[in-house]
Enzyme design. Structure first.
Site, PDB file in Angstrom:
ATOM      1  CG  PHE A   1      77.339  81.445  62.146  1.00 31.16           C
ATOM      2  CD1 PHE A   1      76.486  80.387  62.437  1.00 31.16           C
ATOM      3  CD2 PHE A   1      77.645  82.337  63.158  1.00 31.16           C
ATOM      4  CE1 PHE A   1      75.949  80.230  63.704  1.00 31.16           C
ATOM      5  CE2 PHE A   1      77.108  82.195  64.431  1.00 31.16           C
ATOM      6  CZ  PHE A   1      76.259  81.133  64.708  1.00 31.16           C
ATOM      7  CD  GLU A   2      78.230  76.616  55.929  1.00 30.23           C
ATOM      8  OE1 GLU A   2      78.573  76.060  54.894  1.00 30.23           O
ATOM      9  OE2 GLU A   2      77.746  76.009  56.895  1.00 30.23           O
TER      10      GLU A   2
END
Lengths: 306, 266, 266, 306
Positions: B53-54
């Site tokens: 997840f960024e």
């Protein structure tokens, strides 16, 4: 120093303001409330992905442009993910009321990192290929080592960075739980940094595990304890999103995109920001049940004893 | 396995997305339906799938359910790495992401995506007709993941010959080596999932090609809803409708609150 | 305060180094005598001194005594920051270090230092007469700290017109703005401490200048031990010899095991 | 996988080997012993500041050049700080037996970081002004944003990185206590990474605080539990330096700088490396009293309950 004093001292008209957190996670909501209360002119906002912080600043500009104005935004994403698009972003951009420069999340994070590293630029691959490199200050060069194209992004060094963290000491050593987002980079890159924290603790406790310190004190100018300072956004170990409140707030702005009235939004600001002394008074308006439920949700999926 | 009769357009996208993901691969997950599809994959054929997840987390077990945000605290618990955005994207730029899973508001025949603006570009860039949220991390995933999976609701107005703005580059103009020449890494768009079917990008021309039609759609109906000429794979098949169990998983376990998958029946 | 009668050459260097440091300033501390001087400063007039060690630690209280290495675990306990080398140097490159405290094997009149090699440069670079350890972090401190404090044992063979190799740039060739033009940051060498005295660098010419002589030395004796012409400050004074208490602190509290300060009497 | 298998599989003749730790802190000593035992040819060594790891590799080349050879070194510093200069470095360099490229600590750390970031180069200010930029592959350019000179350093991507950490799980998720040095960057930059660890623990324990993980599993190819794997160097929370042993080892090499005999050094390798099966056998040669004293020293200044 109070948050009122910190904002008055470190946020100036015309400043480039770096906004910490990520979307609605650890946004510096309390500081933004105080900025709206005091008013601001011609700000540039810089962030990777942000939500309530720019929304509150922009909403203020929509209801009281004499008191609050944003001139320019350097950003990757302005929206609320599951809670929807940003109506204020659409309102301001589609009317041509602000300048903006599109980047990506990594581009903005890397720009803050370059600023934090004391470098004038940083290379990345991110903006190659698409239009971001054409609408931004990106310089594409041929790498002197490989001969292949690589993008150089100018550092971002905001005049003031706004950061909300879980814990800090009085010197500004900050502990961040969960993702750091790009908070350390923004704090290090900015000329001044205002930190709000859930817990203000002794230097000895904060430094008991030095590797927990994500922002060291030389990067910080003011530290103020503000419980729920990122609410209705989330803060790991403390509270989960109050999505209902976020949706309600967005619903006040949304009609204005299509030319609707600003009355409801204005009433919200009058009640929640202009009509109160400080952020504690705003938090006081939430029911204890709801605040405890958001704490409980976070403590459930965070899986940690208090 | 019994076939569902009341699945929605979003639910078949989610099932299709999940099935494209492979076990034990690292997938950089954009917000929204990619998160739902990744969690469904983890609960079915790909328990070892490693989401990134960024906001920073890599490899969480996601046992507390669907995150509302890619920065959600749920992505952090039990993760194998959790620094911040720079670390997540550096890992991707270094070549560790097998898949990038992204959406867009507009797509062209080469899998280039727009999530920035609709309107007159470049003249109207500073005053767009519709201002979209912006790239987020999508353009970074597009430039650095080994392969990307795209999700775009099928709509003639969104499948255009020319995009208003290229936010996330795909196969660019389709010429051989275009991505490499531009300085990018990875093979680019691998699959596109829409509300009407699943597409790949033909090896030589890099042009969008129908691979599977969703139930109720034909090659013709899909072409009719597309603003450019589609290629057609030699062996187009119908994508099996979601099973009752898949739909139950989505509704009861993956997204019980309808955060991203709307509850309206098809 | 009683003056010591048996202090060593290293001990007066340490006392001089400590006295130059200012309370509450951030000092990037190289290994060896700079560590000893910094700890002595913390125990005397500068309890709020904030040391940075290149292996990663900033601001430790150092209550477990003198580290043997800048990567020593003692630098970590109670530190206000502890990542790694990149973080420590980035902080410095960002401009947070008020002082950099470094040594070298050879120095020239502009405070440029060599800690790389003795011999014929550039032809003999790959086969030096004497191979020294290398820059370590010294050249980074030299390029980015606001001011640097240098320590070099005084010896005619080490104070040369031309260095074998410039490892850590000082005032370069002394021309106005030379550091800025080269892309560096900070004001460069501020003080040089040797076994014979304390020097600054004259404002205009950036040339090494005698500021204080150590007991037993004169301007003439110092010039005689120097391989280039020294400037002389208008008000050269004798540096007060270390006090009994300062020497006791060094021997009993700062470096009781003689890790960096040798025990041999002067 | 045993350390023997890992070295055999991942360290090839001609490789560029990235060495983790810093001076004598967390050097990959056990892995280096195994490399010497198996032999190696034409290695390039890359590190910022290193001590026992290159000293052991170079000493092996000095006594058995047929079995062990280093071709090139890219470095910032090779020495032992309080324990003195490196005699092996002087021996090899002053005789012109190896190529080398001088950098600074930040230069090498930044070069690994560029490699870890997937970039071909990174800008730094470090090498400007002095001779390092002239004897290395540094490219000085005028910054396209500020016009001022800035140095571009080529990324370092070793073929194999050697890292010693406090704790890891079987997948290669690594926890580092105390300074990270440049270990995460080296692991991420290297094509393969061999990790030795003091403690091999369950995935659940290692991920119980995800922010403690400094090296994530995709960067790691082999994990082997080797207690005292950095000894006689130090490892935070586990053991402090055994300075006596370091000095004794250096004293065996020192005479060779001035043309002395290699007999004593050769005897040391025969006894401690070639004559034993693995690193545990080497550690077995130390007295328990000394090992416990070095543990006690560390636990005293580390101030942490076991």
């Amino acid at each position: 120093m109070t948050l009122k004093e910190a904002v008055s001292r470190f946020v100036k008209n015309g400043d480039n303001v770096g906004i910490g957190g990520f979307v609605n996670l650890r946004q510096p909501v309390a500081t933004v409330h105080e900025m709206v209360r005091q008013g601001f002119k011609d700000l540039t906002l810089s962030f990777q992905s942000a939500a309530m912080a720019p929304e509150l600043l922009a909403g203020a500009m929509m209801v009281r442009p004499d008191h609050c104005s944003i001139k320019r935004i350097e950003l990757a994403y302005w929206g609320h993910e599951a809670y929807g698009l940003s109506p204020a972003w659409r309102y301001l951009a589609e009317r041509g009321m602000i300048e903006f420069e599109d980047w990506s999340n990594y581009n903005m994070s890397a720009r803050f990192k370059a600023g934090a590293m004391g470098l004038p630029f940083i290379p990345t691959r991110g903006p190659l290929g698409g239009d971001i490199k054409n609408t931004s200050r990106t310089k594409v060069i041929d790498c002197p080592f490989t001969g292949r194209p690589i993008a150089l992004l100018p550092a971002s060094n905001p005049n003031v960075g706004l950061i909300h963290v879980q814990a800090a000491d009085m010197y500004g050593n900050c502990i961040i739980r969960g993702t750091d987002a790009t908070c350390a980079e923004i704090a290090m890159a900015s000329a001044h940094t205002i930190v709000t924290c859930e817990q203000l603790l002794s230097h000895e406790v904060i430094t008991s595990n030095p590797k927990d310190i994500m922002i060291p004190f030389p990067a910080v100018d003011a530290v103020i304890q503000v419980p729920y300072g990122a609410y209705p956004g989330a803060c790991r170990r403390h509270y989960y999103f109050n999505g209902e409140h976020i949706r309600e707030f967005l619903a006040l702005i949304a009609p204005m995109v299509k030319g609707g009235s600003s009355d409801a939004l204005k009433a919200w600001y009058d009640e929640n920001i202009f009509g109160v002394e400080n952020f504690d008074d705003y938090i006081e308006k939430f029911s204890t049940k709801k605040l405890l439920a958001d704490q409980a949700a976070e403590s459930y999926h965070c899986e940690r004893l208090a | 396995m019994t076939v569902s009769t009341d699945y929605t357009a979003q639910e078949i996208i989610v099932v299709a997305g999940a099935k494209i993901l492979e076990n034990n691969k690292i997938v950089f997950v954009g917000t929204g339906l990619p998160m739902v599809a990744s969690l469904l994959a983890k609960l079915t054929h790909a328990p070892g799938l490693i989401p990134v997840f960024e906001a920073g987390a890599m490899g969480p077990p996601l046992k507390h359910g669907l995150p509302i945000s890619v920065g959600d605290s749920k992505t952090g618990t039990g993760a194998s790495y959790m620094k911040g955005l720079n670390a997540a994207f550096e890992l991707t730029q270094r070549g560790f992401a097998d898949f990038g899973f992204i959406g867009g508001a507009e797509v062209d025949m080469y899998g280039n995506l727009n999530s920035t603006m609709m309107g007159d570009y470049p003249d109207g860039y500073q005053k767009p007709k519709v201002r979209l949220p912006g790239s987020g991390g999508a353009s970074d995933m597009a430039a650095s993941c080994e392969r990307t999976i795209l999700i775009v609701p099928h709509d003639k107005k969104k499948f255009n010959e020319k995009l208003s703005y290229i936010t996330s580059p795909g196969h660019l103009d389709g010429t051989p080596g275009a991505r490499y020449k531009a300085g990018m890494q990875g093979k680019g768009p691998y699959r596109l999932i829409t509300t009407k079917g699943i597409f790949d990008f033909e090896e030589k021309t890099k042009r969008m090609r129908i691979l599977h039609t969703f139930p109720g759609e034909t090659i013709e109906s899909i072409q009719a809803a597309t603003g450019f000429e589609l290629l057609v794979a030699p062996d187009v098949t119908q994508f099996a409708p979601p099973t009752v169990e898949e739909v139950r998983l989505i509704r009861e376990e993956v997204d019980p609150n309808g955060v991203f998958v709307k509850r309206a029946a098809k």
